[in-house]
Structure formats: C-alpha cells, structure tokens
Design an enzyme around this catalytic site. Structure first.
Site, short mmCIF file in Angstrom:
data_model
loop_
_atom_site.label_atom_id
_atom_site.label_comp_id
_atom_site.label_asym_id
_atom_site.label_seq_id
_atom_site.Cartn_x
_atom_site.Cartn_y
_atom_site.Cartn_z
NE ARG A 50 -2.59 -0.66 3.45
CZ ARG A 50 -3.14 -0.53 4.52
NH1 ARG A 50 -4.36 -0.43 4.48
NH2 ARG A 50 -2.44 -0.79 5.66
CE LYS A 149 2.91 -21.63 10.88
NZ LYS A 149 3.72 -20.48 11.51
CG HIS A 179 9.52 -22.24 7.03
ND1 HIS A 179 8.52 -22.03 8.28
CD2 HIS A 179 10.63 -22.56 7.86
CE1 HIS A 179 9.50 -21.87 9.42
NE2 HIS A 179 10.33 -22.25 9.06
CE LYS A 183 12.83 -25.64 9.13
NZ LYS A 183 13.88 -24.48 9.55
CD GLU A 217 11.22 -21.07 17.40
OE1 GLU A 217 11.69 -20.17 16.58
OE2 GLU A 217 10.04 -20.93 17.91
CG ASP A 236 3.82 -19.57 15.79
OD1 ASP A 236 3.42 -19.15 14.71
OD2 ASP A 236 4.71 -19.45 16.43
CG HIS A 241 6.36 -25.63 11.53
ND1 HIS A 241 6.02 -25.11 10.09
CD2 HIS A 241 6.67 -24.29 11.96
CE1 HIS A 241 6.19 -24.09 10.01
NE2 HIS A 241 6.49 -23.11 11.17
CE LYS A 345 7.90 -18.08 19.08
NZ LYS A 345 8.65 -18.79 18.09
C1 BG6 Z 1 7.21 -20.15 12.09
C2 BG6 Z 1 6.71 -19.64 13.69
O1 BG6 Z 1 6.44 -20.70 11.29
O2 BG6 Z 1 8.44 -20.82 12.46
C3 BG6 Z 1 7.84 -19.00 14.25
O3 BG6 Z 1 5.50 -18.58 13.16
C4 BG6 Z 1 9.00 -19.64 14.55
O4 BG6 Z 1 7.14 -18.70 15.60
C5 BG6 Z 1 9.51 -20.28 13.35
O5 BG6 Z 1 9.93 -18.98 15.27
C6 BG6 Z 1 10.51 -21.21 13.32
O6 BG6 Z 1 11.05 -21.55 12.29
P1 BG6 Z 1 12.60 -22.19 11.97
O7 BG6 Z 1 12.64 -22.37 10.57
O8 BG6 Z 1 13.54 -21.20 12.53
O9 BG6 Z 1 12.83 -23.45 12.73
#
Ligand code: BG6
Length: 497
Positions: A50, A149, A179, A183, A217, A236, A241, A345
């Site tokens: 935008r 996502k 994603h 990997k 993480e 999330d 994942h 986290k």
């Molecule tokens: C994302 C989440 O899909 O994946 C994040 O929204 C998370 O919260 C991330 O940090 C982790 O991805 P990766 O590739 O760093 O393991």
C-alpha cells in the site's frame, strides 16, 4: 552436489512485498537463486504493497534487507546490480477492487511467463486478495497462488479461506506453505526411510518403543507479542510444522514421491490421531509460558513483560509459549507407540530433532557384570548440526571382562556435504515456479490438522487448563517432564544425543 535446474521465465508478484517475511526470507532466497543462475534474463519480481514508494526507494529497501539478512560475504555488488534490475514495485490496496490497472498494464505483455502470486500477508486478506487478482484479470489457468501459513486460526476460518480462494483458483493452482517441508533435513527424512531397506521392517510398534519430536527455540516472541497472544504455540507450531514432521515419520510408504501419493499417506496419519478431549487433556498435554530467566547467560524478560513493553491491549495470561503432547496414532503400525511432541520459545537452545527410541533386546545373554544393554536410539537432527545418529552397543576393547558400551554411529551432513544449505524458502519458491505441489499442503491436510488441534483448544477451554510457568533458558515447565515420567520415560537432552 545436485545441479541447479533453471526455471522457466516467470513474473513473481509478492503481495506484502515490503513486509517482514519478504525482507527476511523471500527476497534473500530469490537473490541466492538468481546468483546461482537459475533465472532466465526476463524473469521479474514485483512487490505490491500500500505504501507510496518509487522504484529506486524500493530497490534501496531491498538492498538494505539483503545486507541485513544475507550471511557474511554473500552480498555481491555485481550480483546485486543484475538482481535489482528484476525488481519492480507497485502500490496497490488489495482490499479495494479499484486501481489495479497499473499492475494489469505491467503484467499484460507477459502472458508467456509463468505468473505466481505470493500472499505474504495476514490470512484474513487471502480471500479478498485472491478475488481482486482474478477480477482484475491478472490470473489465468497457468497462474499459481501461494498462501503463507497460517491458513486460518481454526477449522472454520481455514475452511472459509479455502472456500474463498478456491472459488477463484483451482486446488492445483494453490500452494500452501509450511516452510519446514522445504528444509533439506526434513526432505532427507524420506531418503532415510525409503531409500534404505534397513529401517522399514523395524519402523513399527513391535520394534519402536516411542518417538520424540522436539522443536526448541531460544528466541522469545520478539516484536510479535500481540500476534502471538492470539495464536500461541499450539496454533503457531504444532498445527503445521510439528504435525508435518509427525506425518513424515509415521506415514505408510507412498507408492511414489508424486505429490498426491505422499499427501494421501499424510492425511491417513492425521485422521488416525486419537482425539484429545476434556477427559484426557490434562493427562496428555502440557501448556507453558516463560517467565524471566537467562539465555546463554544473558537475562531476558518474561512473556507477560514483553506484552506490556509492546503496549499490547491483549492479555497474554492464557497464551502458551510451550506445548508438550503425548499423541497416539490409532492404526496397525503405531498402536501403543506414543509420539511425544514438544515445542517452545525461550528454551535452553535452538534445536529441532526427531528421536526414534527402539525397544530393548528381547533377552540379554550377557552377565550382569557386562553392564546394561541399552536400547538403540536413532536421532535425526533437523537443525542445527544436521545429521543422523544411531546408538549401537559394542564391546569395550581390552583383555579384562566382557564390558558393553553404547556408542554413536554419527553421520554429519555438514561433513559429508561441505556446502551452503539453501534456506527452505529457496527450494519452496523454485518448486512453485516449477509447478510441483509435493512440498505444499493440500486443502484436506490443513483442515484435518485443524480438526485435531481444535479439539485440544476446546478441551483446554472447557477444563480451564492454564499455562504452567517455566524459566526462560530451561527445557519448559516441570509438568513436561512429568508427562513422560508417568510413562517411565524421559525426554532426551538434545545437546547430548
Ligand atoms: C514459524 C513460526 O512458522 O516458524 C515462528 O511462526 C517460529 O514462531 C518459526 O519462530 C521457526 O522456524 P525455524 O525455521 O527457525 O525453525
């Protein structure tokens, strides 16, 4: 090393083209693929947003992003100068049906090129953007649309998005991103399972005691506290994942790597997941939320404090930043072999791994003095230190008595393939451009995953299950350890496995 296969000429239109995902992941990934010579001369990358930006301002913004997010030594002036000539910017409010002529005109001369629309924006905008793209006449049957996502925040909202996008694009044109599927090491799971005859006869309840999947993480929720307070770790990380990893470990061998063969097998696993209800939710799930602690010796605030610091109106008291689940798959292969999932986290370290714990030998023929016969364990390290480790029992050498010892058979991918590991987005973007949907989630897959997750959320609500506190820098709340302890098992420490 696998050769780069050039992709056909394309126009890649990124909605949300100046946003965080575009800057952190998409544009750096495209730069890498450009630098490796995978793009034809006339392929273009068009950012839409935008904001009012000149072409030069946009290119300046991308240059800054690349310098920020590429690794040291990867930014190259010559490559940048060529790459920047592919970049174009268009101002457009996706909510409005008006004003699409500029983009229309720009794309009009290019019907020969593959046209991809990447929606790097809030899922609440997916439906309206897809409709406006088609009403503006920008898409044809060869076009593809990519949805980042999360697809929705529960089954109803996911269905709603799928219906809205599905009303204007065919299912084969829709690429839903997770994603993790891009990997390298996640892809390697298929090689490990289906390109080695060794594991398949053992890959079942009779030989495997249990499976652990950990995605830890050390970062906190960062500047996403507000988004996160509405989302939480279950939505999330687990809905997408973690469940994808579980499916890849648990699915039956597909007939081929063809996209529908693989996705059909994954769906069967999702459907076989035992429902978690208010009856058993407290026994089989743990919610956690980090409080202030230390990561690698550095003090970090708690989640509630981060929310206050970001002046959020949301209350984070009921948001989990950690989840552990004992998942059961009710089918012939896995009945009685639990899959323990945990993600969080601000945990002690960043690591993702899958541990396959085999059962002990049926009967030990060794004297007690030989020591314990430790059951074999296969650890698949997804990140970092990607590799595979299998523990084996051996005899300790020496002339004394017969002593047993558990030793690792360790395969390190970085030693076997000393090269740069492409980011997951590099592969996923190329697969969209090639028109290969195998690494993307089909509609029914997303909806089945939400069906299982929604039951957990409902059960948490109906039993008022609140998150248990854990110290930032730990391995989550003590309840997570108790979850396994009740089954006389324990989590493996990722640093030592
Ligand atoms: C994302 C989440 O899909 O994946 C994040 O929204 C998370 O919260 C991330 O940090 C982790 O991805 P990766 O590739 O760093 O393991």
């Amino acid at each position: 090393m696998a050769k780069f296969v050039p992709v056909d000429p394309f126009d890649l239109v990124i909605f949300g083209g100046t946003g965080d995902l575009a800057k952190r992941k998409l544009l750096p990934s495209l730069y890498h693929r450009h630098r490796d010579g995978q793009f034809s001369e006339d392929s273009r990358i068009i950012a839409v947003s935008r904001g009012e930006l000149s072409q030069d301002e946009f290119r300046g913004l991308v240059r800054d992003a690349l310098q920020n997010y590429l690794h040291e030594g990867e930014f190259d002036e010559d490559a940048w100068s060529e790459f920047s000539s592919r970049l174009h910017y268009h101002e457009q409010d996706v909510m409005s049906a008006m004003g699409w002529e500029g983009l229309q005109k720009f794309l009009d001369d290019s019907h020969e090129r593959i046209r991809v629309f990447y929606l790097a924006m809030s899922p609440s905008l997916f439906g309206v953007t897809a409709r406006n793209i088609t009403e503006a006449g920008l898409a044809d049957k060869r076009s593809r649309i990519v949805l980042e996502k999360p697809v929705g925040s529960d089954l109803d909202s996911a269905r709603d998005i799928n219906n809205q996008v599905g009303a204007v694009f065919d299912e084969e044109q829709i690429y839903r991103i997770d994603h993790y599927l891009g990997k390298e090491t996640v892809q390697n799971l298929s090689a490990l399972r289906f390109a080695n005859s060794l594991f398949e006869p053992l890959w079942r309840r009779g030989a495997i005691d249990h499976v652990q999947i950990s995605v830890a993480e050390h970062i906190g929720v960062g500047n996403r506290a507000e988004f996160y307070s509405r989302t939480g770790a279950l939505r999330d990380m687990v809905q997408n994942h973690m469940l994808q990893l579980l499916c890849l470990v648990a699915m039956e061998p597909p007939t081929s790597m063809d996209h529908d063969d693989v996705r059909n097998e994954k769906i069967k696993v999702l459907k076989a997941l035992r429902p978690i209800t208010s009856e058993n939710v407290k026994r089989v799930t743990v919610r956690g939320q980090y409080k202030a602690g230390a990561i690698k010796g550095e003090a970090v605030p708690g989640y509630a404090q981060e929310l206050t610091d970001q002046n959020s109106d949301e209350s984070g008291t009921n948001t989990e930043t950690f989840v552990a689940i004992k998942a059961e798959i009710d089918n012939w292969r896995w009945s009685g072999t639990p899959f323990y999932l945990r993600t969080g986290k601000r945990l002690a370290t960043k690591t993702s791994e899958i541990v396959i714990q085999f059962r002990p030998v049926a009967h030990s023929i060794f004297d007690e003095s030989a020591g314990e016969v430790v059951a074999n364990r296969l650890t698949i390290r997804l990140q970092p230190n990607e590799g595979v480790n299998l523990t084996m029992m051996s005899k300790e050498p020496g002339p004394g008595g017969f002593k047993l010892k558990s030793l690792p058979l360790n395969l390190s991918f970085s030693e076997a393939f000393p090269l740069r590991y492409p980011d997951a987005y590099e592969r996923l973007l190329m697969e969209v451009l090639r028109g290969n949907p195998a690494l993307f989630m089909r509609r029914d897959e997303v909806e089945s995953a939400w069906t299982w997750i929604d039951q957990i959320i409902d059960a948490w609500d109906s039993t008022s299950q609140k998150p248990d506190a854990y110290l930032a820098g730990s391995w989550g709340p003590v309840e997570a350890a108790l979850l396994l302890d009740r089954d006389q098992r324990e989590w493996f420490d990722p640093e030592t496995s």
